[in-house]
Design an enzyme around this catalytic site. Structure first.
Site, PDB file in Angstrom:
ATOM      1  N   ARG A 236      -1.094 -95.594  26.070  1.00 49.39           N
ATOM      2  CA  ARG A 236      -1.976 -96.088  27.128  1.00 49.39           C
ATOM      3  C   ARG A 236      -2.747 -94.911  27.707  1.00 49.39           C
ATOM      4  O   ARG A 236      -2.188 -93.832  27.918  1.00 49.39           O
ATOM      5  CB  ARG A 236      -1.187 -96.786  28.249  1.00 49.39           C
ATOM      6  CG  ARG A 236      -0.513 -98.083  27.845  1.00 49.39           C
ATOM      7  CD  ARG A 236      -1.508 -99.182  27.497  1.00 49.39           C
ATOM      8  NE  ARG A 236      -0.866-100.449  27.194  1.00 49.39           N
ATOM      9  CZ  ARG A 236      -0.429-100.811  26.006  1.00 49.39           C
ATOM     10  NH1 ARG A 236      -0.566 -99.975  24.977  1.00 49.39           N
ATOM     11  NH2 ARG A 236       0.129-101.996  25.821  1.00 49.39           N
ATOM     12  N   GLU A 265     -11.287-100.910  28.815  1.00 53.24           N
ATOM     13  CA  GLU A 265     -11.307-101.590  27.517  1.00 53.24           C
ATOM     14  C   GLU A 265     -11.776-103.028  27.704  1.00 53.24           C
ATOM     15  O   GLU A 265     -11.381-103.666  28.687  1.00 53.24           O
ATOM     16  CB  GLU A 265      -9.915-101.560  26.876  1.00 53.24           C
ATOM     17  CG  GLU A 265      -9.450-100.161  26.535  1.00 53.24           C
ATOM     18  CD  GLU A 265      -8.121-100.143  25.775  1.00 53.24           C
ATOM     19  OE1 GLU A 265      -7.619-101.243  25.428  1.00 53.24           O
ATOM     20  OE2 GLU A 265      -7.581 -99.058  25.524  1.00 53.24           O
ATOM     21  N   HIS A 285      -8.461 -99.287  20.090  1.00 52.89           N
ATOM     22  CA  HIS A 285      -7.186 -99.936  20.399  1.00 52.89           C
ATOM     23  C   HIS A 285      -6.766-100.899  19.281  1.00 52.89           C
ATOM     24  O   HIS A 285      -6.580-102.107  19.504  1.00 52.89           O
ATOM     25  CB  HIS A 285      -7.246-100.670  21.733  1.00 52.89           C
ATOM     26  CG  HIS A 285      -5.887-100.817  22.360  1.00 52.89           C
ATOM     27  ND1 HIS A 285      -5.694-100.983  23.714  1.00 52.89           N
ATOM     28  CD2 HIS A 285      -4.636-100.812  21.828  1.00 52.89           C
ATOM     29  CE1 HIS A 285      -4.405-101.083  23.979  1.00 52.89           C
ATOM     30  NE2 HIS A 285      -3.730-100.986  22.838  1.00 52.89           N
TER      31      HIS A 285
END
Length: 329
Positions: A236, A265, A285
């Site tokens: 993260r 994001e 991601h």
């Protein structure tokens, strides 16, 4: 039940074998991302069971209060994007399997792919070929170097094994219970935090993002890294102090970074500083984004929906909601 699935960007879920578990439900799949509350509430009008793909959409009280038919949120893994207290207050059950016995091998594999890509400058070398030129520099090998694993949980342990297979020494920085496991697995445990950041050639972060770990990697940590070291973050973005990584890379310590996670994001700003640095490899991601991982994750997510529909919810993270849950349809 009326089931809504958000953020299935490439309309992948209906191609999975486990999608058959939703037979008999009325399913709506949304491929584009929406976060604005009004638009999202309109999209989810009439929804009784909401399926989330990890943390792609924030589910907060202002939205929940507009979803009068919602009874269940079904997802997998951690849930910082869900206002669980609001769900409990409104009688919405949150089911989320924590998959305590299964690491995400997909995330571990991507982590190692980023290590190789950054150390051997694979994206840069490919860009050179596409530009009509030949080699642009000299990469670095991994054998005999030190791999630092910060957080020795399920994924960190797998990545440590990959490092060993590539002939690296593995050093671990983690809480005491994890340090004991690392020793049992034959890895070195860092003598100190300062030594860990100073000695490792590659450092990979494998911590969960909770309040205690937010910003746990500081500018002071990064400045201790070697000028030719690599920092990898597939966990993260919030684990790193805001702004510290870009500043550290600009100052030359560490010399490289490889990241799969970002403060905002989806990241759609091509001018983001991380995307413009030549010593950074970035991916959007995708650590968990494989067909195999989706089959595993969504089999559990769809099982949670069927368990709720059968009157026996499973993996409930807010059991207080059960006492005043909205009636099942």
């Amino acid at each position: 039940m009326r089931v809504s699935i958000l953020d299935d960007y490439f309309d992948t879920l209906r191609t999975l074998r486990c999608f058959e578990k939703l037979a008999g439900h009325e399913v709506s799949i949304h491929n584009s991302h929406v976060q604005e509350v009004g638009a999202l509430a309109e999209r989810l009008r009439g929804c009784e069971a909401l399926v989330l793909i990890r943390e792609r959409t924030q589910i907060r009280a202002p939205l929940l209060e507009l979803l009068g038919d919602l009874r269940l949120i079904s997802q997998r893994s951690v849930y910082p994007h869900i206002d669980v207290d609001a769900c409990t207050r409104l009688g919405v059950i949150v089911s989320s399997s924590q998959h305590a016995d299964t690491p995400s091998y997909a995330a571990a594999e991507l982590t190692w792919g980023l290590v190789l890509a950054a150390m051997r400058e694979i994206p840069q070398q490919m860009a050179s070929l596409q530009a009509g030129t030949w080699q642009i520099g000299v990469g670095a090998s991994l054998r005999h170097k030190t791999l630092g694993i910060y957080g020795y949980g399920r994924i960190g342990r797998v990545v440590a094994g990959y490092g060993r297979a590539f002939g690296m020494a593995v050093e671990v920085l983690a809480r005491e219970s994890s340090r004991a496991q690392a020793r049992a697995d034959g890895h070195r445990v860092a003598e100190s935090r300062e030594a860990f950041f100073a000695e490792c050639d590659v450092i990979s972060l494998h911590l969960r993002l909770v309040e205690a770990t937010r910003g746990i990697v500081t500018a002071a940590d990064l400045v201790q890294m070697k000028a030719d070291a690599l920092l990898v973050n597939t966990s993260r973005a919030g684990l790193i102090e805001p702004g510290a990584l870009v500043a550290a890379l600009g100052a030359g310590r560490p010399g490289m970074a490889a990241v799969d996670v970002f403060d905002q994001e989806p990241l759609l700003d091509a001018g983001d500083p991380l995307l413009r640095l030549s010593n950074v490899v970035c991916t959007p991601h995708i650590g968990y984004v494989t067909h195999d991982e989706y089959e595993l994750q969504f089999a559990e997510i769809f099982d949670q929906i069927n368990a709720y529909a059968a009157g026996a919810p499973i993996n409930v993270v807010n059991p207080d909601a059960l006492t005043h849950a909205r009636p099942r349809p």
